[in-house]
Structures are given as structure tokens and as C-alpha cells.
Design an enzyme around this catalytic site. Structure first.
Site, PDB file in Angstrom:
ATOM      1  N   ARG A 109       0.825  -1.219   0.000  1.00 49.95           N
ATOM      2  CA  ARG A 109       0.000   0.000   0.000  1.00 49.95           C
ATOM      3  C   ARG A 109       0.853   1.260   0.000  1.00 49.95           C
ATOM      4  O   ARG A 109       1.918   1.283   0.624  1.00 49.95           O
ATOM      5  CB  ARG A 109      -0.843   0.085   1.285  1.00 49.95           C
ATOM      6  N   SER A 163       7.159  -5.100   7.401  1.00 50.02           N
ATOM      7  CA  SER A 163       6.653  -6.043   8.398  1.00 50.02           C
ATOM      8  C   SER A 163       7.437  -7.352   8.453  1.00 50.02           C
ATOM      9  O   SER A 163       6.903  -8.435   8.173  1.00 50.02           O
ATOM     10  CB  SER A 163       5.188  -6.331   8.111  1.00 50.02           C
ATOM     11  N   ASP A 174       4.746  -3.367  11.226  1.00 53.18           N
ATOM     12  CA  ASP A 174       3.301  -3.084  11.135  1.00 53.18           C
ATOM     13  C   ASP A 174       2.625  -3.031  12.514  1.00 53.18           C
ATOM     14  O   ASP A 174       1.704  -2.248  12.740  1.00 53.18           O
ATOM     15  CB  ASP A 174       2.570  -4.071  10.200  1.00 53.18           C
TER      16      ASP A 174
HETATM   17  C1  BGC Z   1       6.807 -10.749  10.730  1.00 56.07           C
HETATM   18  C2  BGC Z   1       6.471  -9.570  11.625  1.00 56.07           C
HETATM   19  C3  BGC Z   1       5.153  -8.972  11.222  1.00 56.07           C
HETATM   20  C4  BGC Z   1       4.077 -10.045  11.155  1.00 56.07           C
HETATM   21  C5  BGC Z   1       2.723  -9.503  10.731  1.00 56.07           C
HETATM   22  C6  BGC Z   1       5.651 -11.719  10.665  1.00 56.07           C
HETATM   23  O1  BGC Z   1       5.921 -12.726   9.746  1.00 56.07           O
HETATM   24  O2  BGC Z   1       7.965 -11.409  11.189  1.00 56.07           O
HETATM   25  O3  BGC Z   1       7.506  -8.620  11.593  1.00 56.07           O
HETATM   26  O4  BGC Z   1       4.808  -7.980  12.146  1.00 56.07           O
HETATM   27  O5  BGC Z   1       4.460 -11.046  10.261  1.00 56.07           O
HETATM   28  O6  BGC Z   1       2.774  -8.908   9.495  1.00 56.07           O
END
Ligand code: BGC
Length: 460
Positions: A47, A110, A163
Site C-alpha cells: 500500500r 513487516s 506493522d
Molecule cells: C513478521 C512480523 C510482522 C508479522 C505480521 C511476521 O511474519 O515477522 O515482523 O509484524 O508477520 O505482518
């Protein structure tokens, strides 16, 4: 969970829970003003956001453009991925009038990142099926800044956030009782506000607020107390990141459909419930989690949606099912039951994780606050929550809520609110970018945090 949180805060590598520093020591309060941009990379969709904020927690205007991340980019090169991101921002900015001069960008990334400031940090490892080797160990904010400069954009990352942290930022912007955030989407994770003196692995870390947001990376949580089925083991064997993200593989959207598929495959091998059509059940990831949800939520008397999904997506033709007398409806009921069990386990584990955080914060009503605060007085606690699985799957939400009440008890649960923050991961990153705008134009508001930390950890 609480024991592992302590271990992860005590030393790097002390637990499978990484308990990562975020360098976010102050969350948006509602007084921010201006127009800010952010990029949200990490789930199924990518996004670009433009957020206009006015004083008094008012989002005046918000524009979001979303597109799926092309599969090949998740397995290609760093350059390919970051050029794609930079180009998407460039296209988005065309036609915007406020793009003269320098612009601050919030970058929601994320994946687990070892941060050394609020605007920089290196990728520890990929999760959720991404596997671009040359990004591991590199500063992802710098990778994006370079791609932005190559596109001729006068934009710079001033906040690099997970995130969960973006979600917490937006949650806190609306409601100051928000102390933690949870994502349940393709992946799963949580963050919360910890006291700096409890972050033992960084003694000497000073912040103005006395606290810092810690990104738990709970997807990697593991414990010998967590019962693991043969299907969890089979699933793990199929993934790029074997032996990692064990909790995530039991909870998140990337995996639930596949767990159910593995159960059906075993049933097909050991019985004749799926007739001759069992072969297609041997294809990994043929049942996606949105289908698992649709199966579980089919409330038609003859389970017609289940039949359609089995035929069209699992390629279990009705013919072969009809060869077994009276099997189809019975089989469909069985399929619903399996999807229910997989969903329920996931939701209950996530609820248990949330209670772990509340316990660590002394907000679970037990009176034995492990962090020494609270001593059990009922305090209003808000947990910001977001992610496609949680938001798009009502049965999952119900099971999670039910388990929270079951573990906490009704009285304590009354003080705990799970609040969905729409687009929080991206909007929150824009708000944090706003907070750190000064970073880009001159003075450094995070100097305290970073300087003191670097004094203690010169090698970083
Ligand atoms: C990542 C995190 C992330 C989560 C949700 C996981 O696979 O390691 O950093 O916050 O996914 O997106």
C-alpha cells in the site's frame, strides 16, 4: 509467553522471542498536523498512503492505493523489490500538489528488523514466504532511500516501523490507554510499550518517556508447552523458514488453509471419505485461508458453498464423491469440522498470547504483576488489532474474544478492549514519520535515545 518475554529482554538470543527495540519512545498524541506519506510492505498487499492530519486526533483526509505484490518480486533481488516500491510511490505522487521540497516518509516493513535508530535497521530474516537473499543483513531504509533517489524523488524514510508499531501508533493516537498492538493477517506479531529499565539487554537506554515500544516478533514464539501436531511438523517441513515462526505457523492466514489441507490429505490416504479425488489434496497450499474461512462460515443447510469450494478449488469432483453412498453431505460436514478446529486453535493461541502481554504489563488482574506495576487494580487497557484474518473472519474473532474472557475472567475482560485500527499499520507509520520529520530537516528528536544507546553499544 511471559517467561520468554523476560528472557528475550534479558539478552539477544536469550529466547526465540526477539523482543526487538524500535526506538519509538513517544507515540502520536493527536496534536500532529500536516500531510504525510507512508508505504506499507509486508503482507499480501502493498500500500501507498497519503494522510492529512489535523490537531485533536483528526484524520482530515486519507488516500490509500493498494496492489498485490507480484509473487516473483518476493523471491527475486533487493533491487527489484525496492525499485518496485519506489516506482509505486512515484506514480502515486504524480498529481499530488504538495510534493515540492523534502518529504518525510513512514516505511512500514513487516519483517524482523534490528533497528539502530527510528529510521534505520537491518533485516534479520524474511518471513511469510519472502526469500530475497541479498536483503538479509542490509539496512532496508537505506535500500528504499537509494531507490527513491534513483527515481528522482526528494523523499526520505524518517520512520522505519514494523506493522505492529504502526498499528500501536494509530491506536494510541485515538486512545491513550492503548498499550499494545497485535497483527493477525498473513503473518502474526505483537508489540507493546515496555519500561526502558526492564529492557535489561540495553542497560543505559534512556528515553524521555522512560519507555520504548518493543516489537516482540511473537510469530517466532516457541515453548515445549505448546502441543505440536504431526500436521504442524509436515507444514514446517514445506516452508522456506523451517524451525522458525512456529507460533505464526499455527495462527496466521498464510498457513491455516494449508494445515487443514494436510489433515484432509491424511484422511484421504487413510479412508475413502474423499473418494478417488484424493490426488489433488496432495498439492501444497491448494486450500487458501480465505477458503477455509468460507467453508467454516457456510451456514446453508446443504453446505452448498463447501461443495462449490471442494469442486472448484480442491478439484474434488462431485462425481467421485457421489460414488460413495451418502458421503457427500457427511464429507462436507467433516470438512467444516476440520476447518473449525484449525480456526479455533489459532484464535485461542492468539488470545493466550495477548493475555501473556497483559500479564507482563500487570494488567491481567492476577495481582502478581511480573513487571511490578499495577498490582492488579482494574485499569482500562486497549489493544489495537488488525490484519486480514482477524478483520475478515468473524468466527475467528468470536473464538478469540471468547478465549480472552475465558482466560481473564469476565470481570477483568471487561476492562480490556480490542480495537480494530483500519489501515493502522500504514497510517500509524505516517504519523510516526510526522513525529520524526525534524530528523530529516535538521535537529534530531531521537538523539537522546540513539546517542545513549550507541554510547553503550559502540559496535552497533
Ligand atoms: C513478521 C512480523 C510482522 C508479522 C505480521 C511476521 O511474519 O515477522 O515482523 O509484524 O508477520 O505482518
Amino acid at each position: 509467553m511471559v517467561v520468554e518475554m523476560h528472557a528475550g529482554l534479558a539478552s539477544d538470543g536469550g529466547s526465540k522471542l526477539k523482543m526487538l527495540l524500535t526506538f519509538v519512545d513517544a507515540l502520536p498524541s493527536g496534536s500532529e498536523e500536516g500531510v504525510y506519506y507512508s508505504i506499507d510492505l509486508g503482507g499480501t498487499n502493498f500500500r501507498v498512503l497519503r494522510v492529512q492530519v489535523g490537531a485533536g486526533s483528526v484524520i482530515v483526509n486519507q488516500k490509500v492505493e493498494q496492489q498485490p505484490i507480484p509473487e516473483e518480486l518476493t523471491k527475486g533481488t533487493s533491487e527489484g523489490l525496492f525499485n518496485f516500491v519506489a516506482l509505486a510511490l512515484k506514480n502515486f505522487l504524480e498529481g499530488e500538489d504538495d510534493q515540492d521540497g523534502k518529504m518525510a516518509l513512514g516505511f512500514t516493513f513487516s519483517f524482523p528488523v534490528r533497528q539502530i535508530s527510528v529510521s534505520s535497521g537491518s533485516l534479520i530474516r524474511w518471513t511469510k514466504g519472502f526469500s530475497i537473499r541479498d536483503t538479509v543483513g542490509r539496512d532496508v531504509a537505506q535500500c528504499l532511500n537509494e531507490a527513491l533517489a534513483n527515481c528522482g524523488l526528494n523523499v526520505r524514510v524518517t520512520a522505519l516501523v514494523n506493522d505492529t508499531v504502526g498499528t500501536l501508533a494509530l491506536g494510541h493516537y485515538y486512545d491513550e490507554d492503548t498499550v499494545a498492538a497485535v497483527i493477525i493477517g498473513s503473518g502474526t506479531n505483537a508489540c507493546y510499550i515496555e519500561r526502558t529499565d526492564a529492557i535489561i539487554k540495553c542497560q543505559g537506554l534512556l528515553t524521555n518517556s522512560g519507555g520504548m515500544v518493543v516489537n516482540m516478533e511473537w510469530g517466532n514464539f516457541w515453548s515445549s508447552h505448546l502441543p505440536r501436531t504431526p500436521y504442524d511438523i509436515l507444514l514446517d517441513d514445506e516452508t522456506h523458514n523451517r524451525n522458525d515462526q512456529g507460533f505464526e505457523k499455527m495462527i496466521s492466514g498464510m498457513y491455516l488453509g494449508e494445515i487443514a489441507r494436510l489433515v484432509f490429505h491424511r484422511m484421504a490416504q487413510e479412508s475413502d471419505v474423499f473418494g478417488d479425488a484424493a490426488d489433488s489434496l496432495s498439492n501444497p497450499f491448494i486450500l487458501s485461508t480465505p477458503f477455509l474461512a468460507a467453508i467454516r462460515e457456510d451456514d446453508s443447510p446443504d453446505l452448498s458453498e463447501v461443495r462449490r469450494i471442494l469442486q472448484e478449488h480442491l478439484k474434488l469432483s462431485d462425481d467421485s464423491l457421489f460414488q460413495i453412498p451418502d458421503a457427500p453431505l457427511k464429507t462436507r460436514r467433516l470438512v467444516v469440522k476440520v476447518c473449525d478446529i484449525v480456526t479455533r486453535r489459532a484464535a485461542r493461541l492468539a488470545a493466550a498470547g495477548i493475555v501473556g502481554i497483559l500479564k507482563k504489563l500487570g494488567r491481567d488482574g492476577s495481582g502478581a504483576a511480573s513487571s511490578g506495576r499495577g498490582r492488579g487494580q482494574p485499569r482500562r487497557t486497549v489493544v489495537a488489532i488488525e490484519g486480514g484474518l482477524y478483520q475478515g473472519y468473524p468466527v475467528f474473532r468470536e473464538y478469540l474474544d471468547e478465549a480472552l474472557v475465558e482466560i481473564l475472567g469476565e470481570e477483568v475482560a471487561r476492562n480490556v478492549t480490542l480495537r480494530v485500527t483500519e489501515d493502522g499499520s500504514g497510517v500509524g507509520a505516517a504519523l510516526l514519520a510526522a513525529k520524526n520529520f525534524a530528523l530529516y530537516i535538521g535537529s534530531d528528536p531521537t538523539l537522546n535515545v540513539t546517542t545513549f544507546y550507541l554510547m553503550r553499544h559502540p559496535t552497533e
